[in-house]
Every structure is written in structure tokens, then in C-alpha cells.
Design a protein around this motif. Structure first.
Motif, PDB file in Angstrom:
ATOM      1  N   ARG A 132       6.314  -9.158   3.126  1.00  0.00           N
ATOM      2  CA  ARG A 132       5.435  -8.762   2.138  1.00  0.00           C
ATOM      3  C   ARG A 132       4.684  -7.646   2.715  1.00  0.00           C
ATOM      4  NH1 ARG A 132       3.308 -13.999  -1.081  1.00  0.00           N
ATOM      5  NH2 ARG A 132       5.280 -14.595  -2.122  1.00  0.00           N
ATOM      6  N   ASP A 133       4.123  -7.966   3.851  1.00  0.00           N
ATOM      7  CA  ASP A 133       3.029  -6.807   4.583  1.00  0.00           C
ATOM      8  C   ASP A 133       3.721  -5.642   4.837  1.00  0.00           C
ATOM      9  OD1 ASP A 133       1.016  -8.906   3.951  1.00  0.00           O
ATOM     10  OD2 ASP A 133       1.008  -9.624   6.117  1.00  0.00           O
ATOM     11  N   MET A 134       5.047  -5.667   5.391  1.00  0.00           N
ATOM     12  CA  MET A 134       5.660  -4.705   5.855  1.00  0.00           C
ATOM     13  C   MET A 134       6.172  -3.737   4.681  1.00  0.00           C
ATOM     14  SD  MET A 134       7.688  -6.284   8.944  1.00  0.00           S
ATOM     15  CE  MET A 134       8.620  -4.556   9.437  1.00  0.00           C
ATOM     16  N   ILE A 135       6.493  -4.306   3.623  1.00  0.00           N
ATOM     17  CA  ILE A 135       6.889  -3.524   2.484  1.00  0.00           C
ATOM     18  C   ILE A 135       5.719  -2.629   1.966  1.00  0.00           C
ATOM     19  CG2 ILE A 135       7.366  -3.673   0.058  1.00  0.00           C
ATOM     20  CD1 ILE A 135       9.262  -6.189   0.726  1.00  0.00           C
ATOM     21  N   PHE A 136       4.484  -3.334   1.915  1.00  0.00           N
ATOM     22  CA  PHE A 136       3.411  -2.441   1.527  1.00  0.00           C
ATOM     23  C   PHE A 136       2.671  -1.607   2.500  1.00  0.00           C
ATOM     24  CE2 PHE A 136       3.107  -5.994  -1.586  1.00  0.00           C
ATOM     25  CZ  PHE A 136       2.961  -5.288  -2.767  1.00  0.00           C
ATOM     26  N   ALA A 137       3.101  -1.837   3.945  1.00  0.00           N
ATOM     27  CA  ALA A 137       2.568  -1.013   5.056  1.00  0.00           C
ATOM     28  C   ALA A 137       3.247   0.223   5.015  1.00  0.00           C
ATOM     29  CB  ALA A 137       3.073  -1.635   6.183  1.00  0.00           C
ATOM     30  N   VAL A 138       4.749   0.279   4.428  1.00  0.00           N
ATOM     31  CA  VAL A 138       5.495   1.152   4.144  1.00  0.00           C
ATOM     32  C   VAL A 138       5.118   2.252   3.050  1.00  0.00           C
ATOM     33  CG1 VAL A 138       7.861   2.082   3.468  1.00  0.00           C
ATOM     34  CG2 VAL A 138       7.720   0.373   5.278  1.00  0.00           C
ATOM     35  N   ALA A 139       4.831   1.627   1.853  1.00  0.00           N
ATOM     36  CA  ALA A 139       4.204   2.079   0.965  1.00  0.00           C
ATOM     37  C   ALA A 139       2.785   2.886   1.071  1.00  0.00           C
ATOM     38  CB  ALA A 139       3.755   1.216  -0.453  1.00  0.00           C
ATOM     39  N   LYS A 140       2.210   2.248   1.896  1.00  0.00           N
ATOM     40  CA  LYS A 140       0.726   3.018   2.134  1.00  0.00           C
ATOM     41  C   LYS A 140       0.980   3.684   3.681  1.00  0.00           C
ATOM     42  CE  LYS A 140      -1.302  -0.975   3.097  1.00  0.00           C
ATOM     43  NZ  LYS A 140      -2.433  -1.853   3.448  1.00  0.00           N
ATOM     44  N   GLN A 141       2.265   4.041   4.023  1.00  0.00           N
ATOM     45  CA  GLN A 141       2.675   5.033   5.273  1.00  0.00           C
ATOM     46  C   GLN A 141       1.729   4.632   6.431  1.00  0.00           C
ATOM     47  OE1 GLN A 141       3.092   9.163   4.272  1.00  0.00           O
ATOM     48  NE2 GLN A 141       3.584   8.623   2.053  1.00  0.00           N
ATOM     49  N   ASP A 142       1.645   3.444   6.793  1.00  0.00           N
ATOM     50  CA  ASP A 142       0.811   3.001   7.695  1.00  0.00           C
ATOM     51  C   ASP A 142       1.777   2.299   8.876  1.00  0.00           C
ATOM     52  OD1 ASP A 142      -0.892   1.992   9.528  1.00  0.00           O
ATOM     53  OD2 ASP A 142      -2.084   0.415   7.903  1.00  0.00           O
ATOM     54  N   SER A 143       2.164   3.320   9.559  1.00  0.00           N
ATOM     55  CA  SER A 143       2.967   3.162  11.032  1.00  0.00           C
ATOM     56  C   SER A 143       2.349   1.939  11.872  1.00  0.00           C
ATOM     57  CB  SER A 143       3.417   4.299  11.921  1.00  0.00           C
ATOM     58  OG  SER A 143       3.856   5.183  10.749  1.00  0.00           O
ATOM     59  N   PRO A 144       0.919   1.914  12.428  1.00  0.00           N
ATOM     60  CA  PRO A 144       0.417   0.922  13.137  1.00  0.00           C
ATOM     61  C   PRO A 144       0.889  -0.519  12.411  1.00  0.00           C
ATOM     62  CG  PRO A 144      -0.915   2.690  13.367  1.00  0.00           C
ATOM     63  CD  PRO A 144       0.133   3.117  12.158  1.00  0.00           C
ATOM     64  N   SER A 145       0.251  -0.634  11.170  1.00  0.00           N
ATOM     65  CA  SER A 145       0.742  -1.922  10.642  1.00  0.00           C
ATOM     66  C   SER A 145       2.227  -2.326  10.477  1.00  0.00           C
ATOM     67  CB  SER A 145       0.259  -1.853   9.287  1.00  0.00           C
ATOM     68  OG  SER A 145      -1.342  -1.644   9.131  1.00  0.00           O
ATOM     69  N   LEU A 146       2.850  -1.328  10.379  1.00  0.00           N
ATOM     70  CA  LEU A 146       4.337  -1.548  10.362  1.00  0.00           C
ATOM     71  C   LEU A 146       4.913  -2.047  11.627  1.00  0.00           C
ATOM     72  CD1 LEU A 146       6.824  -1.457   8.472  1.00  0.00           C
ATOM     73  CD2 LEU A 146       7.343   0.812   9.329  1.00  0.00           C
ATOM     74  N   ALA A 147       4.224  -1.426  12.799  1.00  0.00           N
ATOM     75  CA  ALA A 147       4.809  -2.007  14.163  1.00  0.00           C
ATOM     76  C   ALA A 147       4.263  -3.082  14.475  1.00  0.00           C
ATOM     77  CB  ALA A 147       4.040  -0.868  15.271  1.00  0.00           C
TER      78      ALA A 147
END
Length: 622
Positions: free
Chosen positions: A385-400
Motif C-alpha cells: 500500500r505504501d509503495m503504491i501511494f509513494a509512486v502516486a506522490k512521486q517519492d523515490s526515497p519512500s519507494l526505495a
């Protein structure tokens, strides 16, 4: 259209009639499509349509084989020889049998000219020709995009394990062997025409002595032994490949083979499927529109599953569903929303939602064949869930951060900036679209491939989710195109995060992180005390590593080496020239021998320097 849950009685009565395209199958082995079973049942004569009209042929009870549970092979241990190979003993594997099977595999591979390369289609056809083990291998590999390129995964996902039916007498003998008693002591009748026949098992409609209408799934005799023999051959090949390619190995071949065997064992142990049905039945009890067949646990064994017979219409026949008054959009919406609940909320989901495994009956969506299921723990579901929303927010560090949390072990990336750069590309591709347009299946596949490149081990259950979503999305695109799967899943995620739930999750997260921080601080104080003691005793040493400087240092080392060699070459040329003018003897070709040897060595070193510069430059370009 009347509500699906309210149409139960009316639809059940109508479904009892045999309609074109109507479904009569339940619990067929994972790749026996429901529509195939329906077409076979339509071709029966009228008196064979009802299970009660098919007489049973029985053997003499005296000749019945003992209960299957008595086939247990005791493990042996020798006083001097040590532990014996119980795997070979258990499945009666011999060297001669393995060599014979290996010869058969090689001949089939040669028919498809595998040595010169395989296209995705040729690989699928070859796996089908090689038998049930390789069909299963293909189905599993279709979910492992980190092992095979995506076009091969897409093609192998089409594998279906249909096979010629077993003789009816073989089915009766197998049932007698499993129960240790005559079949007539359990079943009133068993339809001689199978509802579905696959490489692992065959399904027949039957009636119990107590009157229940059931479907009986019977495993083919010897199929597990065949799989064990193939896996034994794969283990030998994987062991040899590991020795040869131990340094250049990208995939853990032995680990993959062991994972395949674990999957084979679970899928050929029908008690696992029975327990899955039981667990999924409890899950479905919370939904008026969702159900699955009820297993009869007292009649289920390692090789037999007995479950409720489902009479309905397959989702692959949308015309028949519309004719019965069903709303396809409502079916699709409820199916996807429930699947999101399975994956993201429960963590227990049907891993193969193809059309043949989805039947509409009595106003309910019936999922059959729980042989292939997936499980996600709470941590993995939260990270997804967090990674899906990290992509939506264009947040690469959170995605990593999410990708590293995905890892099955404490992953440490050597080149974190490169990881962030690769994730920026994923964010650029998927983060520029609205959340309801995000292709979650493609997104998970891209992340899995990226993780493989950076040495991050992602749980296989994550790739199973990706493949299941691709299957579900393909089903909707073909039969219910008006339903947007991604929009429904994203809406489900948004709705599930209520204010109360969000606060509870935040409090729980803060509590966990605070607990970790407190223990980390105490551990740091203890380590500082140790470091202070070592410092006062002159025992403290510091190791420093400059991350990202390996390549520049290597380039600098190469430059120094070449410069040194060039100086040696110059020295040899100058020294040889001095010897030449000195006229030292002996002389060869008019040049003193010492000077001649100096010229030759200088020439060879010069050529080596030129070739080294040329080929290393080409290697870097590639």
C-alpha cells in the motif's frame, strides 16, 4: 437487474437446467477450464446426466488395497553408512529410471530444437509435451519475471494441463485404495464421465450415501512419483550448473528447484487444497455475494478431495449470464473489490483467478479450485500500500525504503544512488498517471525486476500477486470490459483507510518505532562504553570505506599500470639503442644480441598495451 444475493433461489432453480454454455464443474484441477467441463457434460446422453443413473463397478472387497496411510516408508539410518536417501526410497527412484526419463526429455527437447534457442511459443509447447512436471514448472516460472523475460512469462501463463481422461475403473480403484473400503460404502453413485481431466487429477460428479451432490477430485496414480523423478534430474543439473557458474550465477538454480518441489508437494497433497477450501469458506461467510465449495474433510485424503458440486455459469459465458438477468458490471465490481480484500486485507488469496475458476450460481460468485493460493503477511501488505501511494506522490526515497522493507532479509544496497536513479525512472513512468489509472500488475513486475538487478530478494508471494492481477485484468478486459480494476482497487485502499484506522495504525507504528528507538539508544550507549574503554587502552581502530569510489580507483590503477609499462618500454628502447651503438658482441641481424632481445621485449609490451587499451574501451561501451 435484481441484486445478486437476492436472486439465490430463483437462479438456483434456473441453473439446474442445462443451458448452452452452462457450467457444471467444481474444483477441477487448476487448469481444467470450467467451460471445457461444461462442453463435455453437454455431450452426455440423457440417462448419464444424473449421477444416480450411472451404475458403479466394484472390485471384490477382499482384494482392495490397504489404506494409503499404510504406505509410509520408515526412515533408515545405518551404523556406518549414515543416513540413507529417503527421497529416492519414498518415491521408488532408480538410476535406470532417471536415465530413461532423461533420454525422453532430451529427445523432446531436440524435437523443438531447444539447443538453438526457443521462442516463447515453442517453450510453452515443449513444456506441454514434457508432461505434468514441466507444465507446473512453466506455470510457476510465469510468475517469476526475475528469472525469465516478460514475453516468456506471458506465454507460459497460457499453459493448461488438460489430459486424456483416466479409465473409470482406475478412478474406482484409486478411491478404494485411499479409503481402504469398497466405494459403494461411501458413494451411492459416481458419474463415469469426468467433469474435467487434467495432468494431475480428474473430477467426477457423485452422490454420497447421505444424499449430498458432490464433486470428487481424484489424483492420477503415480503423478507425484513422476514429478519426483523429474525434480531429482533437475537437482542434478542445477548442482552442476552451480559449480560451473558459481561466480557468474544470477539466479540460485538449486534454490529455484527446491522451491518448485515445495510447490509440487503442496499441490499434489490434496489435504492442503481441502484446508484452503475450508479457510476460504470461512472468509466468504462475511459476504452475501461470494462463496466457494464446501469440502467434506472426513472424506478428503492426500490424493482425493470431496466437495460440494456447483451447478452454474462460467464467467467466460457473459451472454448466458446476461440472459439469466445478471449485471456483468456488478459482477466485475464485486469480484475485484473482494479480490482486493483477499490480497490487501486478509493476505490469503486465490492465485489463479482465470475464467474457468469463477462460476456464477444462485446469485453468488463461486471461486473453485483452491489448489493455487497465495499468502501475504501484514508487513508485506502494508508495504504494498505504501509503495503504491509513494509512486502516486512521486517519492523515490519512500519507494526505495519500501523496496528494502520488501526484502526477505536485511538488504544493504551497495550503490544506493544508483537504486534511487532507477526508481526515479519507475516514478517517472508510473507516478505521472492518476492513481485510478495505475497499472499495479506492471508496476509490481517492474519493481521485482529492478530488485533483482540490485541484489534485493523480494518474496515470491509478491510476484504471485502481480501474476494473479494480470490474470484478473485479462479476464475483465475480455469478458467485462466496462470494469476498471485499478480504479476499484485504489478506491478500496482509500476507503479502507478511515480516520480511526489511520490513527490506530499511526499509534501502533509510533509504538513499534519508539520501542526500537529505545532499544537502539540503549545498545548505542553500551557500544560507546566499549569504544571508550578500547580508546583508553589504545585498542580502538577505525575502518573506513568510500562508497562509490571503487570504479574511479580502478581506473586510476589501470592508468598507473599503463604508465609504468610505457616507461619500461621506453627504457628498453633507449637501452637497446645504446647497446647497438656500442657494438657489443655477439651480433644477430647486425644488432647485438642483448639489444635485439630488448627491442623484441619492448615491441611485445607495446602491442600488449595497445590491445589492452582497445579491448577495455570496447568492453565499457557494451
Amino acid at each position: 437487474m435484481a441484486d445478486m444475493a437476492d436472486n439465490h433461489n430463483e437462479t438456483s432453480q434456473e441453473a439446474a437446467k442445462q443451458e448452452p454454455g452452462q457450467q457444471k464443474a467444481s474444483g477441477a484441477e487448476e487448469h481444467v477450464s470450467a467451460q471445457d467441463a461444461s462442453s463435455r457434460s453437454d455431450s452426455r446422453s440423457d440417462n448419464a446426466a444424473a449421477p444416480g443413473n450411472t451404475p458403479l463397478a466394484y472390485d471384490d472387497p477382499q482384494s482392495q488395497a490397504p489404506n494409503a496411510t499404510s504406505n509410509h516408508i520408515d526412515e533408515k539410518i545405518g551404523l556406518f553408512s549414515g543416513r540413507k536417501n529417503d527421497f529416492s526410497e519414498k518415491y521408488h527412484l532408480t538410476r535406470r529410471g532417471k536415465l530413461k526419463r532423461l533420454d525422453q526429455i532430451i529427445r523432446i527437447a531436440n524435437q523443438f530444437d531447444a539447443i538453438h534457442g526457443l521462442t516463447p511459443v515453442k517453450m510453452r509447447l515443449m513444456f506441454e509435451a514434457l508432461g505434468p512436471t514441466f507444465v507446473k514448472v512453466g506455470q510457476i516460472l510465469s510468475m517469476r519475471s526475475e528469472i525469465l523475460p516478460q514475453p516468456f512469462c506471458d506465454e507460459l501463463a497460457k499453459l493448461r494441463a488438460n489430459a486424456d481422461p483416466m479409465p473409470y475403473q482406475t478412478v474406482l480403484d484409486t478411491l478404494s485404495h485411499e479409503y481402504g473400503k469398497p466405494v459403494k460404502d461411501i458413494f451411492k453413485s459416481i458419474d463415469s464421465t469426468p467433469l474435467g481431466s487434467a495432468s494431475l487429477a480428474q473430477v467426477h460428479r457423485a452422490t454420497l450415501l447421505t444424499g449430498e451432490d458432490v464433486a470428487v477430485k481424484v489424483q492420477r496414480p503415480g503423478v507425484r512419483e513422476t514429478m519426483a523423478q523429474d525434480v531429482s534430474i533437475m537437482r542434478t543439473i542445477a548442482k552442476g550448473a552451480t559449480k560451473i557458474m558459481h561466480n557468474a550465477q544470477v539466479v540460485d538454480f538449486q534454490g529455484v528447484v527446491e522451491e518448485l518441489w515445495d510447490t509440487f508437494e503442496s499441490e499434489t497433497d490434496f489435504l492442503v487444497e481441502a484446508r484452503n477450501l475450508q479457510e476460504f469458506k470461512r472468509f466468504c461467510s462475511r459476504f452475501a455475494y461470494m462463496d466457494c465449495p464446501k469440502p467434506y474433510m472426513d472424506l478428503c485424503t492426500e490424493h482425493v478431495v470431496v466437495m460440494d458440486y456447483v451447478d452454474g455459469i462460467s464467467l467466460s459465458h457473459p451472454g448466458a449470464l446476461v440472459a439469466k438477468g445478471y449485471d456483468l458490471k456488478e459482477i466485475g465490481t464485486k469480484l475485484v473489490d473482494n479480490y482486493a480484500t483477499q490480497v490487501l486485507d486478509e493476505g490469503f488469496f486465490h492465485a489463479d483467478p482465470h475464467p474457468g475458476n469463477i462460476i456464477i450460481s444462485g446469485g453468488k460468485i463461486i471461486l473453485i479450485d483452491l489448489g493455487m493460493t497465495g499468502r501475504l503477511n501484514k508487513k508485506t501488505r502494508t508495504v504494498m500500500r505504501d509503495m503504491i501511494f509513494a509512486v502516486a506522490k512521486q517519492d523515490s526515497p519512500s519507494l526505495a525504503d519500501g523496496l528494502l522493507r520488501f526484502a526477505t532479509t536485511g538488504a544493504a544496497v551497495d550503490n544506493y544512488p544508483e537504486l534511487l536513479a532507477d526508481l526515479d525512472l519507475i516514478v517517472e513512468e508510473y507516478g505521472t498517471v492518476d492513481l485510478d489509472e495505475l497499472d499495479i500488475a506492471s508496476f509490481i513486475t517492474s519493481l521485482t525486476q529492478l530488485a533483482q538487478r540490485h541484489g534485493i530478494e523480494v518474496p515470491s508471494s509478491v510476484t504471485t500477486v502481480g501474476r494473479a492481477l494480470v490474470t484478473l485484468e485479462g479476464l475483465l478486459d475480455e469478458f467485462i470490459p466496462d470494469v476498471n480494476m485499478i480504479e476499484i482497487i485504489s478506491q478500496h485502499i482509500a476507503n479502507s483507510k478511515t480516520n480511526v484506522a489511520t490513527i490506530e495504525n499511526e499509534i501502533q507504528t509510533l509504538g513499534i518505532e519508539g520501542h526500537k528507538a529505545l532499544h537502539g539508544a540503549l545498545q548505542a550507549l553500551a557500544e560507546m562504553k566499549t569504544a571508550s574503554r578500547m580508546l583508553t587502552r589504545g585498542q580502538l581502530r577505525a575502518n573506513m570505506q568510500l562508497v562509490g569510489f571503487d570504479e574511479p580507483f580502478k581506473l586510476l590503477s589501470d592508468m598507473v599500470n599503463r604508465l609504468t609499462m610505457a616507461l619500461i618500454v621506453v627504457g628498453l628502447f633507449i637501452g637497446s639503442s645504446i647497446v647497438y651503438y656500442a657494438g657489443m658482441k655477439p651480433i644477430i641481424f647486425g644488432i647485438p644480441v642483448v639489444g635485439f632481445m630488448g627491442y623484441v621485449v619492448a615491441f611485445i609490451l607495446s602491442v600488449w598495451i595497445v590491445f589492452d587499451i582497445y579491448f577495455k574501451g570496447r568492453k565499457k561501451k557494451h
